[in-house]
Design a protein around this motif. Sequence first.
Motif, PDB file in Angstrom:
ATOM      1  N   GLY A  13     -97.320  80.718  12.288  1.00 32.05           N
ATOM      2  CA  GLY A  13     -96.410  81.231  13.320  1.00 32.05           C
ATOM      3  C   GLY A  13     -95.859  82.604  12.954  1.00 32.05           C
ATOM      4  O   GLY A  13     -95.761  83.497  13.796  1.00 32.05           O
ATOM      5  N   GLY A  30     -92.960  79.779   9.884  1.00 32.83           N
ATOM      6  CA  GLY A  30     -93.949  79.129   9.018  1.00 32.83           C
ATOM      7  C   GLY A  30     -95.128  80.057   8.729  1.00 32.83           C
ATOM      8  O   GLY A  30     -95.102  81.249   9.063  1.00 32.83           O
ATOM      9  N   GLY A  66     -91.699  77.449  15.529  1.00 33.96           N
ATOM     10  CA  GLY A  66     -92.296  77.424  14.185  1.00 33.96           C
ATOM     11  C   GLY A  66     -92.690  78.809  13.699  1.00 33.96           C
ATOM     12  O   GLY A  66     -93.561  78.947  12.830  1.00 33.96           O
ATOM     13  N   LYS A  71     -86.556  75.478  12.884  1.00 31.58           N
ATOM     14  CA  LYS A  71     -85.517  74.676  12.209  1.00 31.58           C
ATOM     15  C   LYS A  71     -85.298  75.136  10.769  1.00 31.58           C
ATOM     16  O   LYS A  71     -84.312  74.783  10.148  1.00 31.58           O
ATOM     17  CB  LYS A  71     -85.991  73.220  12.234  1.00 31.58           C
ATOM     18  N   THR A  92    -105.050  71.002  15.882  1.00 26.53           N
ATOM     19  CA  THR A  92    -105.900  70.997  14.686  1.00 26.53           C
ATOM     20  C   THR A  92    -107.224  70.283  14.936  1.00 26.53           C
ATOM     21  O   THR A  92    -107.286  69.353  15.760  1.00 26.53           O
ATOM     22  CB  THR A  92    -105.142  70.296  13.533  1.00 26.53           C
ATOM     23  N   GLY A  94     -83.056  76.252  15.067  1.00 27.38           N
ATOM     24  CA  GLY A  94     -82.811  75.015  15.792  1.00 27.38           C
ATOM     25  C   GLY A  94     -84.030  74.126  15.770  1.00 27.38           C
ATOM     26  O   GLY A  94     -85.121  74.525  15.349  1.00 27.38           O
ATOM     27  N   LEU A 131     -88.039  80.066  17.729  1.00 32.59           N
ATOM     28  CA  LEU A 131     -87.206  78.874  17.540  1.00 32.59           C
ATOM     29  C   LEU A 131     -87.768  78.137  16.329  1.00 32.59           C
ATOM     30  O   LEU A 131     -88.929  77.707  16.343  1.00 32.59           O
ATOM     31  CB  LEU A 131     -87.256  77.970  18.785  1.00 32.59           C
ATOM     32  N   TYR A 184    -100.435  62.370  10.089  1.00 33.83           N
ATOM     33  CA  TYR A 184    -100.342  63.762  10.578  1.00 33.83           C
ATOM     34  C   TYR A 184    -101.260  63.973  11.771  1.00 33.83           C
ATOM     35  O   TYR A 184    -100.826  64.409  12.846  1.00 33.83           O
ATOM     36  CB  TYR A 184    -100.705  64.746   9.461  1.00 33.83           C
ATOM     37  N   ALA A 210     -90.624  74.208   4.882  1.00 37.59           N
ATOM     38  CA  ALA A 210     -91.810  75.055   5.099  1.00 37.59           C
ATOM     39  C   ALA A 210     -91.484  76.350   5.837  1.00 37.59           C
ATOM     40  O   ALA A 210     -92.301  77.265   5.875  1.00 37.59           O
ATOM     41  CB  ALA A 210     -92.867  74.283   5.894  1.00 37.59           C
ATOM     42  N   HIS A 263     -98.856  81.611   2.700  1.00 44.27           N
ATOM     43  CA  HIS A 263     -99.170  80.185   2.893  1.00 44.27           C
ATOM     44  C   HIS A 263     -98.353  79.383   1.893  1.00 44.27           C
ATOM     45  O   HIS A 263     -98.427  79.634   0.694  1.00 44.27           O
ATOM     46  CB  HIS A 263    -100.674  79.982   2.653  1.00 44.27           C
ATOM     47  N   ASN A 271    -109.273  74.724   8.918  1.00 44.58           N
ATOM     48  CA  ASN A 271    -108.315  74.999   7.839  1.00 44.58           C
ATOM     49  C   ASN A 271    -108.033  76.493   7.705  1.00 44.58           C
ATOM     50  O   ASN A 271    -108.961  77.256   7.461  1.00 44.58           O
ATOM     51  CB  ASN A 271    -108.883  74.515   6.490  1.00 44.58           C
ATOM     52  N   ARG A 291     -91.449  62.374  14.832  1.00 48.36           N
ATOM     53  CA  ARG A 291     -90.262  62.975  15.471  1.00 48.36           C
ATOM     54  C   ARG A 291     -90.562  64.416  15.904  1.00 48.36           C
ATOM     55  O   ARG A 291     -90.432  64.771  17.071  1.00 48.36           O
ATOM     56  CB  ARG A 291     -89.079  62.941  14.486  1.00 48.36           C
TER      57      ARG A 291
HETATM   58  P1  NAD Z   1     -95.981  75.402   8.412  1.00 47.00           P
HETATM   59  O1  NAD Z   1     -95.648  74.069   7.839  1.00 47.00           O
HETATM   60  O2  NAD Z   1     -96.225  76.550   7.505  1.00 47.00           O
HETATM   61  O3  NAD Z   1     -94.825  75.852   9.419  1.00 47.00           O
HETATM   62  C1  NAD Z   1     -94.219  74.978  10.318  1.00 47.00           C
HETATM   63  C2  NAD Z   1     -92.970  75.659  10.857  1.00 47.00           C
HETATM   64  O4  NAD Z   1     -92.370  74.774  11.814  1.00 47.00           O
HETATM   65  C3  NAD Z   1     -91.915  75.927   9.781  1.00 47.00           C
HETATM   66  O5  NAD Z   1     -91.397  77.231   9.933  1.00 47.00           O
HETATM   67  C4  NAD Z   1     -90.850  74.862  10.049  1.00 47.00           C
HETATM   68  O6  NAD Z   1     -89.545  75.281   9.671  1.00 47.00           O
HETATM   69  C5  NAD Z   1     -90.983  74.676  11.560  1.00 47.00           C
HETATM   70  N1  NAD Z   1     -90.514  73.365  12.003  1.00 47.00           N
HETATM   71  C6  NAD Z   1     -90.852  72.159  11.470  1.00 47.00           C
HETATM   72  N2  NAD Z   1     -90.196  71.171  12.128  1.00 47.00           N
HETATM   73  C7  NAD Z   1     -89.459  71.783  13.091  1.00 47.00           C
HETATM   74  C8  NAD Z   1     -88.590  71.294  14.110  1.00 47.00           C
HETATM   75  N3  NAD Z   1     -88.332  69.985  14.260  1.00 47.00           N
HETATM   76  N4  NAD Z   1     -88.001  72.194  14.935  1.00 47.00           N
HETATM   77  C9  NAD Z   1     -88.246  73.531  14.802  1.00 47.00           C
HETATM   78  N5  NAD Z   1     -89.038  74.025  13.861  1.00 47.00           N
HETATM   79  C10 NAD Z   1     -89.653  73.170  13.017  1.00 47.00           C
HETATM   80  O7  NAD Z   1     -97.231  75.153   9.368  1.00 47.00           O
HETATM   81  P2  NAD Z   1     -98.486  76.092   9.675  1.00 47.00           P
HETATM   82  O8  NAD Z   1     -99.510  75.872   8.617  1.00 47.00           O
HETATM   83  O9  NAD Z   1     -98.013  77.459   9.976  1.00 47.00           O
HETATM   84  O10 NAD Z   1     -99.035  75.396  10.988  1.00 47.00           O
HETATM   85  C11 NAD Z   1     -98.617  75.817  12.290  1.00 47.00           C
HETATM   86  C12 NAD Z   1     -99.301  74.950  13.330  1.00 47.00           C
HETATM   87  O11 NAD Z   1    -100.710  75.040  13.184  1.00 47.00           O
HETATM   88  C13 NAD Z   1     -98.950  73.459  13.203  1.00 47.00           C
HETATM   89  O12 NAD Z   1     -98.770  72.947  14.504  1.00 47.00           O
HETATM   90  C14 NAD Z   1    -100.165  72.841  12.530  1.00 47.00           C
HETATM   91  O13 NAD Z   1    -100.326  71.504  12.924  1.00 47.00           O
HETATM   92  C15 NAD Z   1    -101.274  73.735  13.067  1.00 47.00           C
HETATM   93  N6  NAD Z   1    -102.443  73.813  12.178  1.00 47.00           N
HETATM   94  C16 NAD Z   1    -102.342  74.320  10.927  1.00 47.00           C
HETATM   95  C17 NAD Z   1    -103.487  74.416  10.120  1.00 47.00           C
HETATM   96  C18 NAD Z   1    -103.458  75.023   8.741  1.00 47.00           C
HETATM   97  O14 NAD Z   1    -104.511  75.107   8.111  1.00 47.00           O
HETATM   98  N7  NAD Z   1    -102.314  75.465   8.228  1.00 47.00           N
HETATM   99  C19 NAD Z   1    -104.708  73.944  10.582  1.00 47.00           C
HETATM  100  C20 NAD Z   1    -104.768  73.410  11.855  1.00 47.00           C
HETATM  101  C21 NAD Z   1    -103.634  73.370  12.644  1.00 47.00           C
END
Ligand code: NAD
Length: 328
Positions: free
Chosen positions: A15, A12, A9, A38, A127, A62, A36, A151, A42, A186, A180, A101
Amino acid sequence: MTQRILVTGGAGFIGSHYVRTLLGPEGPGDVHVTVLDKLTYAGNPANLDEVRGHPGFDFVRGDITDGELVAALMPGQDQVVHFAAESHVDRSIDGGGEFVRTNVLGTHTLVDAAYRAGVTTFVHVSTDEVYGSIDEGSWPETHPLDPHSPYSASKASSDLLALSYHGTHGLDVRVTRCSNNYGHHHFPEKVVPLFITRLLDGGKVPLYGDGSNIRDWLHIDDHVQGIELVRTKGRAGEIYNIGGGTELSNRDLTRLLLEECGADWDASVVHVPDRKGHDRRYSVDCTKIREELGYVPRKDFATGLAETVRWYRQHRDWWEPLRAKAAL
Ligand code: NAD
């Protein structure tokens, strides 16, 4: 010796900030990062432009549920930092299938491959939403899980699966649970960037219910600081809460965003029906990470918010195409 880290991820919001930090001037040096991702709606390759061409960086497009791909990538990795997830609560209310999934099956695929390949440490990023809702006080890591949305239920399941590889196989799994996040890069479907981008365009922002729901706000720099402390100094099989220390109701957050964007409440705020099952308040107790690992959030909220709004003002080229992509 160079540490090889698989970051899922990594394209994102959080990440990519983690990868840019690891490979940047403030990073530990001597790390090789393989992302890695996908590239779902996002995931954004532009988030990694800063590190493309860095000798310590590889990108693999992937799916974390692709067992063959994941098994092929794992040997030779020292550590995994796992961010990849479906992350937007509202989307999970519309349909939870993709959340199960990716978040549940995907985490199992990764942690199982990590164990089989002899990876040393698996950091699972989760989270505070897994704890449910709390009217007063704050949750310690020992609090029972009580997730309410598809979620948060999928994240709670993934936490338990990851930790089961510690309990069963002795794999060094560490779980972080943060509040959060806010900051630059973002995706503009989440409340802070959604409101900023709408307000910068002179548009209206939707406030759920009576706006009294309360969240703790954590700047991404502080979240990355917390994850690095857990990766480098945390203990196997442990859970660490990571918070920012600024609790705000959605009304107060909206007021601050309006001020920062130079917009007026009556002209800009539309009250909309509350989110289904909307948790009232989240609050994490960060005593453990503070006392054990020395974590202290450094970014004061007013500064972080002003910097974030400035970044969105200056980076229309980043967010305008994404708004269209997510049909916002
Ligand atoms: P995001 O949605 O911005 O990014 C998610 C990334 O995961 C994307 O780059 C997406 O392409 C990738 N991804 C999604 N499905 C995939 C798959 N099947 N295979 C490979 N890659 C895949 O999310 P974020 O806000 O950066 O959050 C990152 C992590 O932090 C998550 O696990 C989320 O649950 C956790 N989190 C986020 C927050 C927040 O405030 N944003 C708060 C608590 C926890």
